[in-house]
Design an enzyme around this catalytic site. Structure first.
Site, mmCIF file in Angstrom:
data_model
loop_
_atom_site.group_PDB
_atom_site.id
_atom_site.type_symbol
_atom_site.label_atom_id
_atom_site.label_comp_id
_atom_site.label_asym_id
_atom_site.label_seq_id
_atom_site.Cartn_x
_atom_site.Cartn_y
_atom_site.Cartn_z
ATOM 1 N N ASP A 139 -1.155 -5.234 3.700
ATOM 2 C CA ASP A 139 -0.676 -5.944 4.887
ATOM 3 C C ASP A 139 -1.597 -5.753 6.098
ATOM 4 O O ASP A 139 -1.144 -5.361 7.163
ATOM 5 C CB ASP A 139 0.750 -5.441 5.197
ATOM 6 C CG ASP A 139 1.400 -6.174 6.351
ATOM 7 O OD1 ASP A 139 1.127 -7.376 6.523
ATOM 8 O OD2 ASP A 139 2.188 -5.536 7.089
ATOM 9 N N ASN A 176 -1.487 5.313 0.012
ATOM 10 C CA ASN A 176 -0.332 4.751 0.710
ATOM 11 C C ASN A 176 0.422 3.836 -0.233
ATOM 12 O O ASN A 176 -0.161 2.900 -0.804
ATOM 13 C CB ASN A 176 -0.783 3.927 1.919
ATOM 14 C CG ASN A 176 0.397 3.260 2.615
ATOM 15 O OD1 ASN A 176 1.195 3.927 3.265
ATOM 16 N ND2 ASN A 176 0.540 1.942 2.450
ATOM 17 N N GLU A 177 1.699 4.086 -0.405
ATOM 18 C CA GLU A 177 2.604 3.195 -1.126
ATOM 19 C C GLU A 177 2.063 2.694 -2.451
ATOM 20 O O GLU A 177 1.863 1.492 -2.650
ATOM 21 C CB GLU A 177 2.984 2.014 -0.231
ATOM 22 C CG GLU A 177 3.768 2.449 0.986
ATOM 23 C CD GLU A 177 4.547 1.314 1.623
ATOM 24 O OE1 GLU A 177 4.198 0.148 1.406
ATOM 25 O OE2 GLU A 177 5.520 1.617 2.333
ATOM 26 N N ASN A 189 7.851 6.220 3.674
ATOM 27 C CA ASN A 189 7.865 4.984 4.460
ATOM 28 C C ASN A 189 9.201 4.300 4.193
ATOM 29 O O ASN A 189 9.479 3.926 3.053
ATOM 30 C CB ASN A 189 6.743 4.040 4.010
ATOM 31 C CG ASN A 189 5.362 4.558 4.380
ATOM 32 O OD1 ASN A 189 5.240 5.588 5.030
ATOM 33 N ND2 ASN A 189 4.335 3.840 3.983
ATOM 34 N N TYR A 213 12.303 1.447 5.509
ATOM 35 C CA TYR A 213 12.615 0.285 6.340
ATOM 36 C C TYR A 213 14.077 -0.132 6.253
ATOM 37 O O TYR A 213 14.387 -1.317 6.281
ATOM 38 C CB TYR A 213 11.670 -0.871 5.967
ATOM 39 C CG TYR A 213 10.252 -0.600 6.444
ATOM 40 C CD1 TYR A 213 9.885 -0.884 7.750
ATOM 41 C CD2 TYR A 213 9.311 -0.015 5.600
ATOM 42 C CE1 TYR A 213 8.607 -0.606 8.209
ATOM 43 C CE2 TYR A 213 8.030 0.265 6.056
ATOM 44 C CZ TYR A 213 7.692 -0.027 7.365
ATOM 45 O OH TYR A 213 6.431 0.247 7.827
ATOM 46 N N TYR A 219 13.629 -4.393 6.278
ATOM 47 C CA TYR A 219 13.475 -5.202 5.059
ATOM 48 C C TYR A 219 14.763 -5.227 4.236
ATOM 49 O O TYR A 219 14.965 -6.118 3.423
ATOM 50 C CB TYR A 219 12.320 -4.690 4.203
ATOM 51 C CG TYR A 219 10.970 -4.973 4.821
ATOM 52 C CD1 TYR A 219 10.559 -6.283 5.058
ATOM 53 C CD2 TYR A 219 10.111 -3.946 5.181
ATOM 54 C CE1 TYR A 219 9.336 -6.555 5.634
ATOM 55 C CE2 TYR A 219 8.886 -4.209 5.753
ATOM 56 C CZ TYR A 219 8.500 -5.522 5.977
ATOM 57 O OH TYR A 219 7.282 -5.786 6.552
ATOM 58 N N GLU A 266 6.264 6.086 7.985
ATOM 59 C CA GLU A 266 6.448 4.726 8.504
ATOM 60 C C GLU A 266 7.929 4.459 8.643
ATOM 61 O O GLU A 266 8.715 4.825 7.770
ATOM 62 C CB GLU A 266 5.883 3.648 7.546
ATOM 63 C CG GLU A 266 4.389 3.551 7.532
ATOM 64 C CD GLU A 266 3.860 2.415 6.647
ATOM 65 O OE1 GLU A 266 4.594 1.432 6.406
ATOM 66 O OE2 GLU A 266 2.710 2.534 6.190
ATOM 67 N N TRP A 298 5.948 3.098 12.545
ATOM 68 C CA TRP A 298 5.058 1.993 12.191
ATOM 69 C C TRP A 298 5.295 0.862 13.164
ATOM 70 O O TRP A 298 6.396 0.356 13.181
ATOM 71 C CB TRP A 298 5.323 1.515 10.756
ATOM 72 C CG TRP A 298 4.262 0.583 10.266
ATOM 73 C CD1 TRP A 298 4.355 -0.781 10.120
ATOM 74 C CD2 TRP A 298 2.932 0.935 9.860
ATOM 75 N NE1 TRP A 298 3.171 -1.300 9.648
ATOM 76 C CE2 TRP A 298 2.290 -0.264 9.483
ATOM 77 C CE3 TRP A 298 2.222 2.136 9.795
ATOM 78 C CZ2 TRP A 298 0.958 -0.291 9.035
ATOM 79 C CZ3 TRP A 298 0.909 2.106 9.356
ATOM 80 C CH2 TRP A 298 0.299 0.899 8.971
ATOM 81 N N LYS A 317 5.143 -4.992 14.384
ATOM 82 C CA LYS A 317 5.919 -3.747 14.465
ATOM 83 C C LYS A 317 5.348 -2.773 15.485
ATOM 84 O O LYS A 317 5.859 -1.655 15.622
ATOM 85 C CB LYS A 317 6.023 -3.085 13.088
ATOM 86 C CG LYS A 317 6.839 -3.910 12.107
ATOM 87 C CD LYS A 317 7.203 -3.168 10.853
ATOM 88 C CE LYS A 317 7.846 -4.100 9.844
ATOM 89 N NZ LYS A 317 6.896 -5.080 9.268
HETATM 90 C C1 GCB Z 1 4.431 -0.784 4.623
HETATM 91 C C2 GCB Z 1 2.969 -0.656 4.526
HETATM 92 C C3 GCB Z 1 2.245 -1.174 5.750
HETATM 93 C C4 GCB Z 1 2.908 -2.452 6.232
HETATM 94 C C5 GCB Z 1 4.351 -2.162 6.581
HETATM 95 C C6 GCB Z 1 5.081 -3.422 7.038
HETATM 96 O O1 GCB Z 1 5.189 -0.158 3.950
HETATM 97 O O2 GCB Z 1 2.554 0.655 4.238
HETATM 98 O O3 GCB Z 1 0.906 -1.392 5.434
HETATM 99 O O4 GCB Z 1 2.235 -3.025 7.309
HETATM 100 O O5 GCB Z 1 5.006 -1.668 5.465
HETATM 101 O O6 GCB Z 1 5.128 -3.666 8.231
HETATM 102 O O7 GCB Z 1 5.578 -4.149 6.194
#
Ligand code: GCB
Length: 603
Positions: A163, A415-416, A470, A472, A476, A509, A554, A573
Site C-alpha cells: 500500500d 511487515n504483514e 497491526n 484495524y 477495516y 499499526e 498508522w 491515515k
Molecule cells: C497495513 C499495512 C500498511 C497499510 C495499512 C493501511 O496493514 O501494513 O502498509 O498502509 O495497513 O492503511 O491499510
C-alpha cells in the site's frame, strides 16, 4: 558498512544535482559506450516520478537511465576512489566511461565500487541503468505482468503488492570518496553496559583493506575529551562513569580509528556511537534496564515532489513534530530508511524499529480483511513466493549498515506476511536465526503481525521477541462501530497475553483514514472526530494491559499509494497531512503522550 565521510585521510565529493535522464522504451538498444540520448533532466536525490507532468513517465514500469559527468582531481588518482550510492531503486547497473563498474539489486541499501581502473584524467562519464520492476522474487513483492501493443512494443506492469506508491530512481545521495590504498574498511561497535557500576566495556572490531602495522582506537566524549584508548583490530575499552544514550536524551561518543604504517597514521575514520542496553524480559522491553514504552508512529519516506527521495528538511521537521507531541519512536515501515535519517535519530534520541523491505509477502493481498471473521482463512503464499534469497541478502546488508546505531533497538524482519498460512514458520525460522547471528548487539527481533494471523491462526509467533501487531478494529472491520471494535481489541489482546505471557505486546499499526477538514457531529468514519474517537478507544484498552509496551499508530502523515477505490490521492491515515498540517487528533495524542513517561509507565 561505513558511512562516507571526509577526514584528514579521506575526501568526499557530492554528485547530487540535476542529471540527464531517459525512460528506456526498449525499442532500441541503449549502449552506455556513448553518451545516452537523454531527453530529460532529473534532480538527484529524489524519485523521478513526481518531477514531471508526463503521466507515461510517472507511471513507467521497466528500465530508465541517469547520466552525468564528473571530474576527479589528478592528485586524487593515487588514492582509492570509491563511488557510492545511498540506494538505487530497485536494481542498478552502473557504468563508468561505458564500462560496467557495479551492479546491485534491492532498492533501499547502499552499495559502492572502486573506480580506479575505470577512471581517466579529466572528465569521466557516469551512466546508470535502473529497473523499478518487482515480482515474486523481490522485496518488496510485486505482481509482474507484460503485454505487447499492436505495433509490437513490450509493456511491463507492476501491480504493487503493498500500500504505497512504487517510487523509484536515485533516492539517496551519490558520492565519490577517497581513501588511502590501505584503508579502514569497517568498524563494529558493541558496548556492554554494566548498569550497576555505571560503566561499560566498548568492544570495537576493525576490518581493514590491506594491512596495517597497527590499528589504534580512541574513544572521545561529547566535550572532545578522550575517555579511553586501545590498539588492535579487536579491542575492548572500558569506560567508567559512562554517559548513557537514552530515548530523547541522546549522548554520542566518537570512536576515532587510525590505521598506522611505518609509524605514520595512514587512514582515519570517526564513527559516532551511543552506549545503551536493550533487552526483552518478563513481558517488558528494557532500555538501560528500565521498562520502556514506545510512543510514536509507522512512517513512510514520502514527501511532495521528492517522492521517496531523501528530504532532510522533512526529516528534521518530522522529528521536531514527534518530539512536540511527546513521541519517542518510529518504525521504518516498510523498508530501511536513509542513512542520514538513522544518524539523525541517533543524534535526536529517537528510538527506531528498523524494518526490512519485506512487505507484500502475502498471496492474497487486498484491503478486504473481512476474511478475518472466518477462523479457517489461509492461502498459498509460501508456495507462490520465492523471496528467501532476497530476504537473506537484505538482512545481511541491513545489519551491516545499521549495526552501530544506538537508535536501533529492534529488527523488524517483515511487515504483514502470511503468518497464518502453512509454511510461515519454515520460511521465517532461518531468517530469525540469521539476524540473531549477525547482530553484534543482540537486539530483539520481530515481524509485524497482520490481523488475519490471530492468536489461533498464527503459525510462527514463537519466533518473535515482541508481539508487534497491526490492528484495524473500527476501520477495516467494525467500521463506524467503535463499541464492538473495543470489545474485539480487548478480547484479542487478552488471547495474546495468554498465549505468550512472557512476550511484551505492542501495536505497530492502528489507524483510520481521515480527510483533513472533514467534520461530523456524529463522528462518522473519515471525519477528524472519528479518528480521534478511534484513538481514544484504543488508548483505553492499551492501558488495561501491563504487558502492552507501546503504541505506534498508522500513519505519521498521509502518503501516496497506487490507485484504487480504497484510496483518494493516497492513504489518508496520517495524523498529519502530507504537508504536515496537524489533524484534530494530534492535540489529543499530544496530551496523552506528554503524560506518559519514557520509562516505567506500566507497573
Ligand atoms: C497495513 C499495512 C500498511 C497499510 C495499512 C493501511 O496493514 O501494513 O502498509 O498502509 O495497513 O492503511 O491499510
Amino acid at each position: 558498512m561505513l558511512y562516507p565521510i571526509a577526514t584528514e585521510s579521506r575526501t568526499l565529493t557530492d554528485l547530487n544535482g540535476v542529471w540527464k535522464f531517459m525512460i528506456d522504451r526498449e525499442t532500441e538498444t541503449v549502449d552506455p559506450a556513448s553518451p545516452i540520448p537523454a531527453d530529460r533532466r532529473m534532480a538527484v536525490p529524489a524519485s523521478f516520478n513526481d518531477q514531471t507532468v508526463d503521466r507515461d513517465v510517472r507511471e513507467h514500469s521497466g528500465y530508465f537511465w541517469y547520466e552525468r559527468e564528473f571530474s576527479v582531481a589528478k592528485a586524487l588518482l593515487n588514492e582509492r576512489v570509491v563511488l557510492r550510492f545511498g540506494s538505487a531503486t530497485h536494481e542498478a547497473w552502473v557504468y563508468v566511461n561505458g564500462k560496467q563498474a557495479a551492479y546491485h539489486k534491492g532498492g533501499f541499501m547502499p552499495f559502492e565500487a572502486e573506480l580506479n581502473e575505470y577512471l581517466e584524467p579529466g572528465k569521466n562519464r557516469l551512466t546508470i541503468r535502473i529497473s523499478n520492476l518487482l515480482d515474486h522474487t523481490t522485496l518488496p513483492v510485486g505482481n509482474y505482468s507484460e503485454k505487447k501493443t499492436d505495433d509490437g512494443r513490450l509493456i511491463r506492469n507492476v501491480d504493487e503488492n503493498f500500500d504505497f506508491f512504487n517510487y523509484a530512481g536515485l533516492h539517496r545521495p551519490v558520492r565519490l570518496y577517497t581513501t588511502p590504498k590501505t584503508y579502514i574498511q569497517d568498524i563494529t561497535i558493541a558496548p556492554e553496559v554494566d548498569l550497576q557500576n555505571g560503566s561499560a566495556d566498548v568492544n570495537v572490531s576493525v576490518e581493514s583493506g590491506g594491512s596495517f602495522d597497527e590499528i589504534r582506537v580512541t574513544l572521545i566524549d561529547e566535550d572532545g575529551v578522550e575517555v579511553g584508548e586501545a590498539a588492535g583490530a579487536e579491542t575492548s575499552i572500558s569506560v567508567k562513569q559512562v554517559h548513557l544514550w537514552e530515548p530523547l536524551q541522546a549522548y554520542l561518543y566518537t570512536a576515532r580509528v587510525e590505521g598506522v604504517n611505518d609509524g605514520e597514521v595512514v587512514d582515519v575514520y570517526e564513527e559516532p556511537f551511543g552506549i545503551r542496553s536493550v533487552e526483552v524480559k518478563d513481558a517488558q522491553f528494557l532500555i538501560n534496564g528500565k521498562p520502556f514504552y514506545f510512543k510514536g508512529f509507522g512512517k513512510h519516506e514520502d514527501t511532495y515532489v521528492n517522492g521517496r527521495g531523501l528530504n532532510e528538511a522533512y526529516n528534521v521537521l518530522d522529528i521536531s513534530l514527534m518530539k512536540d507531541m511527546g513521541a519517542n519512536s518510529f518504525r521504518t515501515s516498510h523498508y530501511p530508511y536513509s542513512e542520514e535519517m538513522m544518524r539523525l535519530c541517533d543524534r535526536e534520541g529517537i528510538v527506531v524499529i528498523d524494518e526490512t523491505p519485506a512487505v507484500g509477502l502475502m498471496a492474497s493481498f487486498n484491503f478486504d480483511i473481512s476474511a478475518l471473521e472466518r477462523g479457517d482463512f489461509t492461502d498459498d503464499t509460501w508456495e507462490v513466493l520465492d523471496t528467501s534469497e532476497a530476504h537473506e541478502q537484505v538482512l545481511r546488508e541491513l545489519v551491516a549498515r545499521d549495526k552501530n546505531h544506538a537508535s536501533v533497538v529492534m529488527w523488524s524482519i517483515a511487515n504483514e506476511a502470511a503468518n497464518y498460512a502453512d509454511g510461515a514458520y519454515e520460511y521465517f525460522k532461518p531468517l530469525f536465526d540469521l539476524t540473531r547471528s549477525l547482530d553484534p548487539q543482540n537486539r530483539p527481533c520481530t515481524y509485524v503481525n497482520i490481523m488475519m494471523a490471530t492468536p489461533k491462526a498464527d503459525r510462527s509467533s514463537e519466533l518473535v521477541d515482541v508481539l508487534a501487531l497491526n490492528r484495524y478494529y473500527g476501520w477495516y472491520v467494525q467500521n463506524g462501530d467503535l463499541k464492538t471494535a473495543e470489545e474485539k481489541t480487548r478480547a484479542e489482546l487478552k488471547e495474546w497475553s495468554e498465549k505468550h505471557p512472557e512476550k511484551p505486546i505492542m501495536y505497530t499499526e492502528y489507524g483510520a483514514d481521515t480527510v483533513a477538514g472533514f467534520h461530523s457531529p456524529y463522528g462518522e468514519p473519515f471525519s477528524e472526530e472519528y479518528q480521534q474517537e478511534y484513538y481514544q478507544m484504543n488508548s483505553r484498552v492499551f492501558d488495561e494491559f501491563p504487558n502492552f509496551v507501546g503504541e505506534q499508530l498508522w500513519n505519521f502523515a498521509d502518503f501516496q499509494t497506487k490507485f484504487g477505490i480504497m484510496r483518494a490521492q493516497g492513504n489518508k491515515k496520517g495524523i498529519f497531512t502530507r504537508s504536515r498540517e496537524p489533524k484534530m487528533t494530534v492535540q489529543y495524542l499530544k496530551q496523552r503522550w506528554s503524560s506518559i513517561p519514557e520509562f516505567g509507565y506500566k507497573k
